[in-house]
Design a protein around this motif. Structure first.
Motif, PDB file in Angstrom:
ATOM      1  N   HIS A  51       0.891  -1.085  -0.153  1.00 39.92           N
ATOM      2  CA  HIS A  51       0.038  -0.092   0.137  1.00 39.92           C
ATOM      3  C   HIS A  51       1.011   1.183  -0.005  1.00 39.92           C
ATOM      4  CE1 HIS A  51      -3.953  -1.821   0.459  1.00 39.92           C
ATOM      5  NE2 HIS A  51      -3.155  -2.988   0.917  1.00 39.92           N
ATOM      6  N   VAL A  52       0.678   2.101  -0.857  1.00 38.98           N
ATOM      7  CA  VAL A  52       1.591   3.179  -1.213  1.00 38.98           C
ATOM      8  C   VAL A  52       0.880   4.640  -1.050  1.00 38.98           C
ATOM      9  CG1 VAL A  52       3.087   4.423  -2.836  1.00 38.98           C
ATOM     10  CG2 VAL A  52       2.999   2.080  -2.816  1.00 38.98           C
ATOM     11  N   TYR A  53       1.385   5.567  -0.303  1.00 38.58           N
ATOM     12  CA  TYR A  53       0.714   7.037  -0.099  1.00 38.58           C
ATOM     13  C   TYR A  53       1.723   7.854  -0.734  1.00 38.58           C
ATOM     14  CZ  TYR A  53      -0.721  11.316   2.293  1.00 38.58           C
ATOM     15  OH  TYR A  53      -1.218  12.379   2.539  1.00 38.58           O
ATOM     16  N   LEU A  54       1.543   8.805  -1.505  1.00 39.20           N
ATOM     17  CA  LEU A  54       2.319   9.767  -2.126  1.00 39.20           C
ATOM     18  C   LEU A  54       1.791  11.022  -2.188  1.00 39.20           C
ATOM     19  CD1 LEU A  54       2.839   7.722  -5.561  1.00 39.20           C
ATOM     20  CD2 LEU A  54       4.433   7.976  -3.498  1.00 39.20           C
ATOM     21  N   GLN A  55       2.596  12.005  -1.714  1.00 37.10           N
ATOM     22  CA  GLN A  55       2.109  13.615  -1.704  1.00 37.10           C
ATOM     23  C   GLN A  55       2.848  14.213  -2.726  1.00 37.10           C
ATOM     24  OE1 GLN A  55       0.200  15.580   0.339  1.00 37.10           O
ATOM     25  NE2 GLN A  55       0.677  16.851  -1.408  1.00 37.10           N
ATOM     26  N   PRO A  56       1.915  14.554  -3.871  1.00 39.66           N
ATOM     27  CA  PRO A  56       2.513  14.954  -5.072  1.00 39.66           C
ATOM     28  C   PRO A  56       3.286  16.584  -4.961  1.00 39.66           C
ATOM     29  CG  PRO A  56       0.522  14.375  -5.641  1.00 39.66           C
ATOM     30  CD  PRO A  56       0.510  14.351  -4.158  1.00 39.66           C
ATOM     31  N   ALA A  57       4.311  16.837  -5.563  1.00 38.56           N
ATOM     32  CA  ALA A  57       5.009  18.234  -5.291  1.00 38.56           C
ATOM     33  C   ALA A  57       4.253  19.220  -6.360  1.00 38.56           C
ATOM     34  CB  ALA A  57       6.523  17.898  -5.516  1.00 38.56           C
ATOM     35  N   LYS A  58       3.671  18.880  -7.221  1.00 32.18           N
ATOM     36  CA  LYS A  58       3.016  19.334  -8.378  1.00 32.18           C
ATOM     37  C   LYS A  58       1.680  18.621  -8.781  1.00 32.18           C
ATOM     38  CE  LYS A  58       6.510  17.937 -11.619  1.00 32.18           C
ATOM     39  NZ  LYS A  58       7.268  18.480 -12.701  1.00 32.18           N
ATOM     40  N   LEU A  59       1.120  19.278  -9.654  1.00 28.83           N
ATOM     41  CA  LEU A  59      -0.095  18.516 -10.449  1.00 28.83           C
ATOM     42  C   LEU A  59       0.525  17.351 -11.282  1.00 28.83           C
ATOM     43  CD1 LEU A  59      -2.985  18.817 -10.937  1.00 28.83           C
ATOM     44  CD2 LEU A  59      -2.574  20.144 -13.020  1.00 28.83           C
ATOM     45  N   ILE A  60       0.070  16.279 -10.891  1.00 27.28           N
ATOM     46  CA  ILE A  60       0.523  14.961 -11.734  1.00 27.28           C
ATOM     47  C   ILE A  60      -0.514  14.202 -12.416  1.00 27.28           C
ATOM     48  CG2 ILE A  60       2.410  14.627 -10.177  1.00 27.28           C
ATOM     49  CD1 ILE A  60       0.654  12.536  -8.665  1.00 27.28           C
ATOM     50  N   GLN A  61      -0.169  13.431 -13.209  1.00 25.61           N
ATOM     51  CA  GLN A  61      -1.258  12.576 -13.860  1.00 25.61           C
ATOM     52  C   GLN A  61      -0.859  11.317 -13.523  1.00 25.61           C
ATOM     53  OE1 GLN A  61      -3.737  10.706 -15.240  1.00 25.61           O
ATOM     54  NE2 GLN A  61      -3.971  12.685 -16.557  1.00 25.61           N
ATOM     55  N   THR A  62      -1.947  10.396 -12.826  1.00 23.56           N
ATOM     56  CA  THR A  62      -1.493   9.092 -12.297  1.00 23.56           C
ATOM     57  C   THR A  62      -1.195   8.027 -13.143  1.00 23.56           C
ATOM     58  OG1 THR A  62      -4.037   8.801 -12.017  1.00 23.56           O
ATOM     59  CG2 THR A  62      -2.966   9.705 -10.108  1.00 23.56           C
ATOM     60  N   MET A  63      -1.949   8.317 -14.247  1.00 23.08           N
ATOM     61  CA  MET A  63      -1.522   7.234 -15.186  1.00 23.08           C
ATOM     62  C   MET A  63      -0.016   7.388 -15.728  1.00 23.08           C
ATOM     63  SD  MET A  63      -2.790   4.867 -17.310  1.00 23.08           S
ATOM     64  CE  MET A  63      -4.579   5.140 -17.070  1.00 23.08           C
ATOM     65  N   ASP A  64       0.522   8.561 -15.557  1.00 22.37           N
ATOM     66  CA  ASP A  64       2.005   8.461 -15.940  1.00 22.37           C
ATOM     67  C   ASP A  64       2.776   7.943 -14.766  1.00 22.37           C
ATOM     68  OD1 ASP A  64       1.577  10.260 -17.945  1.00 22.37           O
ATOM     69  OD2 ASP A  64       1.884  12.124 -16.904  1.00 22.37           O
ATOM     70  N   LEU A  65       2.196   7.928 -13.570  1.00 23.07           N
ATOM     71  CA  LEU A  65       3.010   7.256 -12.350  1.00 23.07           C
ATOM     72  C   LEU A  65       2.740   5.544 -12.533  1.00 23.07           C
ATOM     73  CD1 LEU A  65       1.803   9.167  -9.534  1.00 23.07           C
ATOM     74  CD2 LEU A  65       4.053   9.377 -10.354  1.00 23.07           C
ATOM     75  N   GLU A  66       1.400   5.401 -12.914  1.00 18.61           N
ATOM     76  CA  GLU A  66       1.434   3.833 -13.388  1.00 18.61           C
ATOM     77  C   GLU A  66       2.397   3.225 -14.388  1.00 18.61           C
ATOM     78  OE1 GLU A  66      -2.129   0.966 -15.068  1.00 18.61           O
ATOM     79  OE2 GLU A  66      -2.789   2.621 -13.666  1.00 18.61           O
ATOM     80  N   ASN A  67       2.167   4.021 -15.493  1.00 15.76           N
ATOM     81  CA  ASN A  67       3.120   3.459 -16.620  1.00 15.76           C
ATOM     82  C   ASN A  67       4.559   3.517 -16.222  1.00 15.76           C
ATOM     83  OD1 ASN A  67       1.212   3.457 -18.341  1.00 15.76           O
ATOM     84  ND2 ASN A  67       1.220   5.631 -19.092  1.00 15.76           N
ATOM     85  N   ASP A  68       4.872   4.474 -15.490  1.00 15.68           N
ATOM     86  CA  ASP A  68       6.586   4.617 -15.033  1.00 15.68           C
ATOM     87  C   ASP A  68       6.810   3.455 -13.864  1.00 15.68           C
ATOM     88  OD1 ASP A  68       9.042   5.702 -15.026  1.00 15.68           O
ATOM     89  OD2 ASP A  68       8.789   7.078 -13.090  1.00 15.68           O
ATOM     90  N   SER A  69       5.735   2.828 -13.390  1.00 16.54           N
ATOM     91  CA  SER A  69       5.957   1.760 -12.227  1.00 16.54           C
ATOM     92  C   SER A  69       6.084   0.463 -13.021  1.00 16.54           C
ATOM     93  CB  SER A  69       4.856   1.864 -11.339  1.00 16.54           C
ATOM     94  OG  SER A  69       3.700   1.233 -11.791  1.00 16.54           O
ATOM     95  N   HIS A  70       5.928   0.299 -14.451  1.00 15.64           N
ATOM     96  CA  HIS A  70       6.074  -0.811 -15.038  1.00 15.64           C
ATOM     97  C   HIS A  70       7.261  -1.616 -14.659  1.00 15.64           C
ATOM     98  CE1 HIS A  70       2.177  -0.969 -17.717  1.00 15.64           C
ATOM     99  NE2 HIS A  70       2.188  -0.256 -16.833  1.00 15.64           N
ATOM    100  N   GLU A  71       7.372  -2.974 -14.525  1.00 15.91           N
ATOM    101  CA  GLU A  71       8.488  -3.679 -13.877  1.00 15.91           C
ATOM    102  C   GLU A  71       8.460  -4.671 -14.531  1.00 15.91           C
ATOM    103  OE1 GLU A  71      11.093  -5.361  -9.887  1.00 15.91           O
ATOM    104  OE2 GLU A  71       9.035  -4.405  -9.575  1.00 15.91           O
ATOM    105  N   LEU A  72       9.561  -5.279 -15.293  1.00 15.43           N
ATOM    106  CA  LEU A  72       9.589  -6.675 -16.044  1.00 15.43           C
ATOM    107  C   LEU A  72       9.414  -7.953 -14.818  1.00 15.43           C
ATOM    108  CD1 LEU A  72       9.641  -8.487 -18.580  1.00 15.43           C
ATOM    109  CD2 LEU A  72      12.020  -8.389 -18.181  1.00 15.43           C
ATOM    110  N   ASP A  73       8.353  -8.554 -15.311  1.00 10.22           N
ATOM    111  CA  ASP A  73       8.136  -9.919 -14.262  1.00 10.22           C
ATOM    112  C   ASP A  73       8.564 -11.085 -15.186  1.00 10.22           C
ATOM    113  OD1 ASP A  73       7.194 -12.026 -12.906  1.00 10.22           O
ATOM    114  OD2 ASP A  73       5.129 -11.217 -12.550  1.00 10.22           O
ATOM    115  N   PRO A  74       9.846 -11.431 -14.691  1.00  8.86           N
ATOM    116  CA  PRO A  74      10.416 -12.547 -15.400  1.00  8.86           C
ATOM    117  C   PRO A  74       9.592 -13.954 -15.493  1.00  8.86           C
ATOM    118  CG  PRO A  74      11.804 -11.880 -13.654  1.00  8.86           C
ATOM    119  CD  PRO A  74      10.540 -11.179 -13.528  1.00  8.86           C
ATOM    120  N   GLU A  75       8.481 -14.213 -14.572  1.00 10.73           N
ATOM    121  CA  GLU A  75       7.817 -15.204 -14.648  1.00 10.73           C
ATOM    122  C   GLU A  75       6.542 -15.117 -15.626  1.00 10.73           C
ATOM    123  OE1 GLU A  75       6.422 -16.609 -10.975  1.00 10.73           O
ATOM    124  OE2 GLU A  75       8.387 -16.208 -10.121  1.00 10.73           O
TER     125      GLU A  75
END
Length: 188
Positions: A51-75
């Motif tokens: 469970h993650v809590y984030l306090q933005p420093a500016k106006l953000i687009q959550t879809m950008d965060l989701e896309n930037d959080s993609h991590e390769l799953d070897p399985e």
């Protein structure tokens, strides 16, 4: 969603990737503060997650965060590990849900099998986290005071109150002092 308000999300990323990503977002000025807690599988979620809590420093687009959080799953190379379900959040609600506080969950009509401690929360800034935890603990003590007053008005003895589970062990001494003070005042 575009927002500058605090948000929470669930992450299925690995611990190292998640911590690195949140610290990177802080370093580049995307967020002011972040905190996260790992949860083991439970009745509503069958995988280890954060469970993650984030306090933005500016106006953000959550879809950008989701896309930037993609991590390769070897399985499962076709299904990346990522963050999902961004929502506007209050830090006190996030903390209480994050540790699975029984009273908080009950007020929301929820139950969980696993419970966590405030020390399980990780953060980008531990001074800020300590301040948030102090505020949450003050709120918990306030609820405890209400429970003690209600128990006294129902005629519960100290032993009955403790055996009922309404007094967390970490507050046993201060709760007993409060109980005795209120009972003493009522008997005067």
């Amino acid at each position: 969603m575009r927002t500058s308000k605090p948000i929470s999300t669930i992450s299925y990323n690995t611990p190292e990737f998640l911590q690195g990503k949140i610290e990177y977002w802080k370093k580049i000025g995307l967020i002011e503060f972040g905190m996260w807690i790992q949860h083991e599988p439970d009745e509503d979620n069958k995988k280890v997650h954060f469970h993650v809590y984030l306090q933005p420093a500016k106006l953000i687009q959550t879809m950008d965060l989701e896309n930037d959080s993609h991590e390769l799953d070897p399985e499962h190379p076709d299904k990346p590990l990522k963050m999902i379900g961004f929502r506007i959040s209050k830090e006190s609600d996030w903390v209480l849900y994050g540790i699975h506080d029984k009273d908080y969950l009950s007020s929301k009509g929820l139950t969980r099998n696993k419970y966590y401690d405030l020390d399980d929360i990780k953060a980008t800034d531990y001074d800020t986290l300590a301040d948030i935890i102090t505020q949450v603990r003050d709120g918990l003590k306030g609820r405890l005071e209400t429970r003690i007053i209600d128990a006294i008005s129902l005629g519960m003895s100290w032993t009955e109150l403790v055996l009922s589970g309404l007094v967390p062990l970490r507050y046993l001494h201060s709760a007993k002092l409060m109980y005795e003070t209120i009972v003493g005042v009522r008997n005067d």
